[in-house]
Design an enzyme around this catalytic site. Structure first.
Site, PDB file in Angstrom:
ATOM      1  N   HIS A 191       9.521 -23.652   9.457  1.00 59.30           N
ATOM      2  CA  HIS A 191       8.512 -24.330  10.268  1.00 59.30           C
ATOM      3  C   HIS A 191       7.093 -24.204   9.728  1.00 59.30           C
ATOM      4  O   HIS A 191       6.262 -25.069  10.002  1.00 59.30           O
ATOM      5  CB  HIS A 191       8.537 -23.788  11.699  1.00 59.30           C
ATOM      6  CG  HIS A 191       9.764 -24.169  12.451  1.00 59.30           C
ATOM      7  ND1 HIS A 191       9.908 -23.902  13.781  1.00 59.30           N
ATOM      8  CD2 HIS A 191      10.916 -24.791  12.059  1.00 59.30           C
ATOM      9  CE1 HIS A 191      11.090 -24.349  14.196  1.00 59.30           C
ATOM     10  NE2 HIS A 191      11.719 -24.876  13.152  1.00 59.30           N
ATOM     11  N   ARG A 227       7.066   0.471   7.919  1.00 56.37           N
ATOM     12  CA  ARG A 227       7.367   1.620   8.774  1.00 56.37           C
ATOM     13  C   ARG A 227       8.224   1.252   9.983  1.00 56.37           C
ATOM     14  O   ARG A 227       8.616   2.132  10.739  1.00 56.37           O
ATOM     15  CB  ARG A 227       6.074   2.269   9.256  1.00 56.37           C
ATOM     16  CG  ARG A 227       5.318   2.983   8.167  1.00 56.37           C
ATOM     17  CD  ARG A 227       4.069   3.644   8.693  1.00 56.37           C
ATOM     18  NE  ARG A 227       3.454   4.476   7.667  1.00 56.37           N
ATOM     19  CZ  ARG A 227       2.172   4.804   7.649  1.00 56.37           C
ATOM     20  NH1 ARG A 227       1.360   4.371   8.610  1.00 56.37           N
ATOM     21  NH2 ARG A 227       1.691   5.557   6.689  1.00 56.37           N
ATOM     22  N   CYS A 268       3.067  -3.343   4.032  1.00 55.66           N
ATOM     23  CA  CYS A 268       2.240  -2.196   4.400  1.00 55.66           C
ATOM     24  C   CYS A 268       2.880  -1.561   5.629  1.00 55.66           C
ATOM     25  O   CYS A 268       3.955  -1.990   6.056  1.00 55.66           O
ATOM     26  CB  CYS A 268       0.771  -2.568   4.611  1.00 55.66           C
ATOM     27  SG  CYS A 268       0.362  -3.526   6.076  1.00 55.66           S
ATOM     28  N   ASP A 327       0.866  -1.174   0.000  1.00 49.36           N
ATOM     29  CA  ASP A 327       0.000   0.000   0.000  1.00 49.36           C
ATOM     30  C   ASP A 327       0.908   1.230   0.000  1.00 49.36           C
ATOM     31  O   ASP A 327       2.130   1.108  -0.146  1.00 49.36           O
ATOM     32  CB  ASP A 327      -0.972  -0.019   1.176  1.00 49.36           C
ATOM     33  CG  ASP A 327      -0.299   0.177   2.529  1.00 49.36           C
ATOM     34  OD1 ASP A 327       0.955   0.245   2.594  1.00 49.36           O
ATOM     35  OD2 ASP A 327      -1.026   0.264   3.528  1.00 49.36           O
ATOM     36  N   SER A 331       2.311  -1.504   8.953  1.00 46.30           N
ATOM     37  CA  SER A 331       2.575  -2.397  10.082  1.00 46.30           C
ATOM     38  C   SER A 331       2.786  -3.839   9.653  1.00 46.30           C
ATOM     39  O   SER A 331       3.244  -4.656  10.444  1.00 46.30           O
ATOM     40  CB  SER A 331       1.401  -2.356  11.067  1.00 46.30           C
ATOM     41  OG  SER A 331       0.255  -2.969  10.484  1.00 46.30           O
ATOM     42  N   GLY A 332       2.420  -4.158   8.435  1.00 50.37           N
ATOM     43  CA  GLY A 332       2.468  -5.538   7.958  1.00 50.37           C
ATOM     44  C   GLY A 332       1.241  -6.333   8.348  1.00 50.37           C
ATOM     45  O   GLY A 332       0.999  -7.413   7.813  1.00 50.37           O
ATOM     46  N   ASN A 333       0.451  -5.821   9.258  1.00 50.21           N
ATOM     47  CA  ASN A 333      -0.707  -6.568   9.758  1.00 50.21           C
ATOM     48  C   ASN A 333      -1.842  -6.672   8.749  1.00 50.21           C
ATOM     49  O   ASN A 333      -2.291  -7.771   8.439  1.00 50.21           O
ATOM     50  CB  ASN A 333      -1.234  -5.931  11.053  1.00 50.21           C
ATOM     51  CG  ASN A 333      -0.381  -6.248  12.238  1.00 50.21           C
ATOM     52  OD1 ASN A 333      -0.053  -7.397  12.494  1.00 50.21           O
ATOM     53  ND2 ASN A 333      -0.011  -5.221  12.992  1.00 50.21           N
ATOM     54  N   GLY A 334      -2.314  -5.546   8.262  1.00 50.69           N
ATOM     55  CA  GLY A 334      -3.478  -5.564   7.378  1.00 50.69           C
ATOM     56  C   GLY A 334      -3.255  -6.372   6.121  1.00 50.69           C
ATOM     57  O   GLY A 334      -4.110  -7.161   5.699  1.00 50.69           O
TER      58      GLY A 334
END
Length: 146
Positions: A101, A112, A68, A11, A70-73
């Site tokens: 794993h 960020r 993105c 994004d 935070s990488g989360n979304g």
């Protein structure tokens, strides 16, 4: 992981890091397909994550890197696809473990929160670490909801 075409998506918050990763892949002589975004103009991460997720789901690509803020979304969106295993990583060790794993096929980077050098280390770890199989195989097979 085989050195084949790697899908990329981001994004606006991940755009700068994605461009850095593209340059890094170019230096390594690796191919990629860029699903966007193509600028820092505000946009919605699912629009680009879905393009990468569908490509992996349909077998067009087998691996990707998603970025993105935070990488989360972007990870949450990608992990809606049964054949995608996106691992949110912020250092080399997590990228290695995600592959070894969990047989991760997408590296998710919090643009960020990591340096360009750390991103390069994670990309290398992600691409160079094989899935260990063994006791992990059964666990990975239990991830998708059918």
């Amino acid at each position: 992981m085989e050195k084949e075409t790697i899908g990329l998506c981001c994004d606006h918050a991940g755009y700068g890091m994605k461009e850095h990763v593209k340059n890094y892949l170019d230096k390594k002589g690796l191919r990629y397909k860029d699903f966007g975004t193509y600028s820092e103009e505000r946009c919605d991460y699912p629009d680009f994550a879905h393009l990468l997720g569908r490509s992996i789901e349909q077998g067009e690509l087998s691996a990707g890197i998603a970025i993105c803020g935070s990488g989360n979304g972007i990870s949450m969106t990608l992990n809606k696809y049964p054949k995608v295993r996106a691992a949110l990583c912020w250092d080399k060790e997590l990228a290695m473990l995600g592959r070894a794993h969990n047989d991760a096929n997408v590296l998710s980077i919090p643009g960020r929160f990591v340096s360009e050098n750390t991103a390069e280390e994670m990309v290398d770890a992600f691409l160079d670490t094989p899935f260990e199989g063994g006791r992990h195989t059964n666990r990975v097979q239990k991830i998708p909801i059918h």
